[in-house]
Design an enzyme around this catalytic site. Structure first.
Site, PDB file in Angstrom:
ATOM      1  N   ILE A 230      -1.533  -8.129  14.328  1.00 22.80           N
ATOM      2  CA  ILE A 230      -0.460  -7.884  15.231  1.00 22.80           C
ATOM      3  C   ILE A 230      -1.227  -7.290  16.155  1.00 22.80           C
ATOM      4  CG2 ILE A 230       1.740  -7.321  15.641  1.00 22.80           C
ATOM      5  CD1 ILE A 230       1.951  -6.542  12.979  1.00 22.80           C
TER       6      ILE A 230
ATOM      7  N   LYS B  80       8.598 -17.101 -11.218  1.00 19.25           N
ATOM      8  CA  LYS B  80       8.322 -16.380 -11.336  1.00 19.25           C
ATOM      9  C   LYS B  80       6.653 -16.119 -12.480  1.00 19.25           C
ATOM     10  CE  LYS B  80       8.147 -11.939 -14.846  1.00 19.25           C
ATOM     11  NZ  LYS B  80       8.623 -11.491 -16.277  1.00 19.25           N
TER      12      LYS B  80
ATOM     13  N   LYS C  76     -13.495  -0.103  16.224  1.00 14.00           N
ATOM     14  CA  LYS C  76     -12.059  -0.678  16.197  1.00 14.00           C
ATOM     15  C   LYS C  76     -11.439  -0.580  17.956  1.00 14.00           C
ATOM     16  CE  LYS C  76     -10.548  -0.165  11.620  1.00 14.00           C
ATOM     17  NZ  LYS C  76     -10.583   0.736  10.823  1.00 14.00           N
TER      18      LYS C  76
ATOM     19  N   PRO D 118      -1.869 -11.943   9.351  1.00 15.05           N
ATOM     20  CA  PRO D 118      -2.475 -12.222  11.273  1.00 15.05           C
ATOM     21  C   PRO D 118      -2.115 -10.658  11.413  1.00 15.05           C
ATOM     22  CG  PRO D 118       0.062 -12.686  11.073  1.00 15.05           C
ATOM     23  CD  PRO D 118      -0.335 -12.543   9.781  1.00 15.05           C
TER      24      PRO D 118
ATOM     25  N   ASN E 200       0.781  -1.246  -0.092  1.00 19.88           N
ATOM     26  CA  ASN E 200      -0.460   0.032   0.095  1.00 19.88           C
ATOM     27  C   ASN E 200       1.244   0.933   0.253  1.00 19.88           C
ATOM     28  OD1 ASN E 200       0.505   0.822   2.485  1.00 19.88           O
ATOM     29  ND2 ASN E 200      -0.768  -1.126   3.410  1.00 19.88           N
TER      30      ASN E 200
END
Ligand code: CTP
Length: 403
Positions: free
Chosen positions: A308, A290, A338, A306, A211
């Site tokens: 974290i 590839k 959250k 996961p 990102n």
């Protein structure tokens, strides 16, 4: 104007045209309650007189390393010990070069070597001089060494050019320095773990999912926490940033590596600040070879990485846990859900929809929430914002651990 109890600041003035702003800087520092002693390089007196700076600081100005009467009043080593901070403003290209080399050929450069106090510098020079690789190299080396670089600003220059190199306005410098001095000791002796940057989830040897996170907010938080006296470990995904001085820097690539790096160090941490933009998904399968366009299917199967932050927050003996949320709408409702879902102590919500906020930008604003309250931290450079967030975290941490 009286010297109110504040901090003790040596203002160093080197020889650039921006020295005409130094009296204003001294005045503003004194208005904020600091005591100021001014030291000028010999070249600075071509731009501003010692008498002017003596008048605004309320104390004799020193220029000479070998001045018997000044040394008798307060020797240069005494002055180096007296300082809570040495602030060089303006710092010319020449002065930055000498500071980088560790020269001690005048009073100001000698003081910068002899002091244990933090050294801050507000560069001011022509834009070509600022952008020259030699200057940029000096600035990187000084940043790594822990010198606090304030600015420069962009805009009209005394030489008629437009670009980066203007000294920051005195009010901004005075504010930034004061913030840094007030933050000292807020997290003294505490271990702080910071995650930063993006993660990279490989698909094959040449491709990955990632990102746009630049890592700036996390690096600024690590720097601010170290400035507040914490022992900081910065676990970072790939970024182009220089790790701040006095910070343990652990480089990782994937979410899974970041998880392992965090879990193996979390025992020594009193606070976790999870500023990383961890990829939420990774390719379910990694191809050692590839993938050829003809052999590839239409879809890539993904699996969750996961979480974290949730794993740390779920530990029975857990640090004070601070998460980030990137939101485009319903900021408070989303951030609060959250906060509750991951059982966090604090969450900082980032608007990522507006121009000039969030990923990649130099500036940001944050909405911070905790169980029974919240606050808005105004739009400003990420380093200044990081200082405010660290102060807020320290305040909440101390409230939860009153000993
Ligand atoms: N985080 C983490 N590990 C992950 C994913 C996120 O530690 N695998 C942390 C981030 O560092 C950040 C917070 O969790 O502090 C973000 O939570 P998340 O639920 O991922 O938020 P968004 O990505 O904004 O989620 P959503 O797409 O659900 O809005």
């Amino acid at each position: 104007m009286h010297d109110m109890p504040g901090h003790q600041i040596v203002v160093g003035v080197s020889g650039g045209i921006a020295a005409y702003k130094s009296p204003d800087l001294v005045r503003r520092l004194r208005e904020l309650g600091h005591s100021v002693r001014v030291v000028m390089t010999p070249a600075a007196s071509h731009f501003i007189t010692p008498l002017t700076l003596q008048a605004v600081s309320g104390h004799p100005v020193r220029t000479d390393l070998f001045d018997p009467s000044a040394e008798a009043a307060m020797g240069h080593i005494e002055l180096a010990r007296w300082a809570d901070m040495v602030l060089v403003a303006p710092a010319t290209a020449h002065f930055l070069a000498r500071l980088r080399q560790g020269m001690a050929d005048d009073l100001l450069s000698t003081l910068c070597l002899a002091t244990e106090a933090p050294v801050a510098a507000a560069p001011a020079m022509n834009r070509q001089m600022w952008l020259h690789p030699a200057t940029q190299d000096n600035v990187s080396a000084l940043t790594r060494r822990g010198v606090l670089l304030l600015g420069p600003d962009e805009g009209d220059q005394a030489c008629g050019e437009i670009g980066p190199g203007r000294m920051l306005e005195p009010a901004r410098i005075a504010g930034m320095v004061t913030e840094r001095l007030l933050a000292r000791g807020l997290l003294e002796g505490l271990g702080v773990l910071v995650t930063a940057g993006p993660t990279r989830e490989p698909l094959d040897p040449v491709r990955f999912i990632s990102n746009h996170s630049s890592g700036r907010m996390g690096y600024a938080l690590a720097e601010a926490a170290a400035g507040a006296g914490a022992r900081v470990t910065l676990v970072s995904g790939p970024t182009s940033l220089i790790a701040p001085a006095r910070v343990e820097h652990v480089s990782v690539l994937t979410a899974s590596e970041m998880r392992d790096a965090v879990m193996s160090r979390v025992g020594g941490a009193s606070i976790l600040i999870a500023a990383a933009a961890v990829a939420d998904h990774r390719p379910a399968a990694y191809s050692e070879r590839k993938i050829k366009k003809n052999g590839a299917g239409e879809a890539i199967a993904l699996e969750r990485t996961p979480d974290i932050l949730a794993e740390v927050a779920g530990l029975s003996s857990r640090p004070f846990t601070v998460g980030f949320a990137a939101e485009t709408d319903d900021i408070e409702a989303n951030a609060r859900s959250k906060l509750e879902a991951k059982a966090l102590d604090l969450i900082a919500a980032n608007r990522v929809d507006g121009p000039g906020t969030g990923f990649g930008s130099e500036d940001n604003a944050l909405d911070v929430f905790w169980a029974d309250g919240g606050t808005h931290l105004e739009y400003k450079p990420k380093r200044a914002l990081a200082g405010e967030l660290v102060a807020l975290i320290a305040q909440h941490y101390r409230a939860a651990h009153p000993d």
